[in-house]
Design an enzyme around this catalytic site. Structure first.
Site, short mmCIF file in Angstrom:
data_model
loop_
_atom_site.label_atom_id
_atom_site.label_comp_id
_atom_site.label_asym_id
_atom_site.label_seq_id
_atom_site.Cartn_x
_atom_site.Cartn_y
_atom_site.Cartn_z
N LYS A 1 15.47 -50.83 -41.67
CA LYS A 1 16.73 -50.09 -41.72
C LYS A 1 17.07 -49.55 -40.35
CE LYS A 1 15.71 -47.90 -46.11
NZ LYS A 1 15.70 -46.67 -46.86
N1 GLU Z 1 18.53 -41.30 -50.21
C1 GLU Z 1 17.85 -42.45 -50.66
C2 GLU Z 1 17.85 -43.52 -49.59
O1 GLU Z 1 18.69 -43.48 -48.73
C3 GLU Z 1 18.52 -43.07 -51.85
C4 GLU Z 1 17.78 -42.89 -53.11
C5 GLU Z 1 18.54 -43.33 -54.31
O2 GLU Z 1 19.50 -44.11 -54.23
O3 GLU Z 1 18.16 -42.85 -55.35
O4 GLU Z 1 17.03 -44.38 -49.62
#
Ligand code: GLU
Length: 431
Positions: A204
């Site tokens: 990422k």
């Molecule tokens: N904040 C989390 C992430 O960016 C996402 C988790 C979710 O979608 O439940 O990976």
């Protein structure tokens, strides 16, 4: 009454919006739209050290550019009271304990099966004994990712959690938090990982996976939407080009693959070329504008050059390279003028014949049809091989092995510039 569908895209603003995030947003958006549901943007910014405002803005900008506008937007940093109240609820129920300044949820130590019902993967089983107690509030009083995520899904009425496979191992913990809070567990769908072409996991964090990177290279919105949706999903009839409305109609989580989705840049280029070459010219020109500013001194030539390359560019950032020869003839080797197995003598003869007739053409006749007609006639009249006429003229005009056709370039450059380039070629081949 059947509960309304509500989904969320929940990015953490700890980096720019990346391809995987954009795909999550799209899958959630399509799922919501198809069922007249609600699409929520929830910015998970409880990690105050790593979250940054610029990334928050990048996420908003990216979603907007993709046309995936949320119905509701929340930021976790504004919801601390809600997490605290839910933590208190669990404490009152006797389910928590404090340790080292943090608040923990005690989880069952006996064998308890936890089943994740997943629309893509089917039922995935875990066992509670494989998990440690879960931190709900950190030392600084802030909710952890797990706790804020679940409390929000409950309080926002999220019915379907559609997120990356990297979260599958978190899901049993989340289910235990739902259960402790006495809340209904939503349905899950874990999307496949995105893989590099060598099948390694796409990071990422690396810069070239950010959406902005692709926007800056000149990929356009419909191409990226088509590309993103095919990172894990495919149409049952093999269709590859869709507009957003069609996707809303056709997209189904049940058709999302379990295995990793390979990021294929060639496919993105193919899709982008497809859309670029079909844009109305004025729109193409407008979108190309930021990429070709350096050529604006000659607006007429720029317009012609853009017209001639619209079906060639895969993305706008290639334009300077594709069109610069119109403005500046690159230096090239005399040998490039010679077609395949032909000879310099034959080449010179063809070039000279072409030059002589072109020189006699009036300015008002200097258009593609007339130019083609005259060159075709010269070919016959002088009994030349096409390779000794059209090839060296094209190279003389472009200095390149590949370019639009000779008459297209002749017309765009105009008589004077064309003749001067042909004179240069004659001088080169004559030496
Ligand atoms: N904040 C989390 C992430 O960016 C996402 C988790 C979710 O979608 O439940 O990976």
């Amino acid at each position: 009454m059947k509960q309304a569908i509500k989904v969320r895209f929940a990015p953490s603003p700890t980096g720019p919006l990346h391809i995987g995030g954009a795909r999550s947003a799209l899958f959630n958006y399509l799922f919501a739209r198809k069922q007249n549901g609600v699409f929520v943007l929830r910015v998970e910014d409880t990690d105050t050290k790593r979250s940054e405002e610029v990334y928050y803005e990048d996420i908003i900008k990216g979603l907007n550019w993709l046309g995936l506008n949320p119905d509701e937007t929340y930021r976790q940093s504004e919801r601390a009271d809600i997490y605290k109240a839910h933590a208190d609820q669990l404490t009152t129920a006797g389910l928590t304990y404090e340790q080292d300044g943090g608040l923990y949820l005690r989880i069952p130590t006996d064998d308890q099966k936890i089943v994740v019902h997943d629309l893509i993967r089917g039922d995935v089983e875990f066992n509670s004994k494989d998990f440690d107690d879960i931190v709900l509030l950190k030392k600084d009083g802030n909710a952890t990712f797990h706790f804020a995520n679940v409390v929000d899904d409950i309080t926002m009425g999220i019915t379907h959690v559609i997120r990356g496979e990297d979260h599958l191992s978190n899901t049993p913990k989340h289910i235990m938090i739902y259960q402790a809070l006495g809340a209904e567990v939503p349905t899950f769908a874990h999307m496949p990982l995105i893989l590099n072409e060598d099948r390694s996991k796409m990071s990422k964090r690396s810069g070239d996976t950010s959406l902005t990177e692709y926007i800056n290279k000149g990929y356009i919105q419909p191409a990226l939407i088509n590309f993103l949706v095919q990172l894990g999903w495919s149409d049952k009839d093999g269709q590859e080009i869709f507009n957003l409305d069609e996707l809303v109609d056709k997209f189904a989580l049940e058709r999302v693959q379990k295995g990793g989705a390979v990021f294929n840049l060639k496919h993105l280029n193919y899709l982008n070329h497809h859309y670029l070459s079909r844009l109305p010219f004025t729109e193409y020109q407008e979108l190309a504008h930021p990429f070709v500013k350096q050529f604006e001194g000659n607006k007429t030539l720029l317009e012609s050059a853009l017209k001639l390359t619209q079906d060639r560019a895969q993305y706008f950032d290639q334009l300077p390279e594709l069109i610069s020869f119109f403005f500046d003839l690159p230096d090239y080797e005399a040998s490039m003028l010679v077609f395949k197995k032909s000879s310099p003598d034959q080449t010179q003869k063809g070039l000279q014949a072409g030059y002589s007739v072109l020189k006699e053409i009036n300015h008002q006749d200097w258009n593609q049809d007339k130019l083609q007609q005259i060159l075709d006639h010269t070919l016959d009249a002088e009994a030349l091989n096409p390779g000794d006429l059209f090839w060296p003229i094209r190279v003389a005009l472009s200095g390149l092995m590949g370019s639009p056709s000779p008459v297209e370039i002749l017309e765009a450059l105009g008589k004077e510039e064309s003749l001067s380039r042909l004179e240069l070629a004659l001088a080169k081949i004559g030496n």
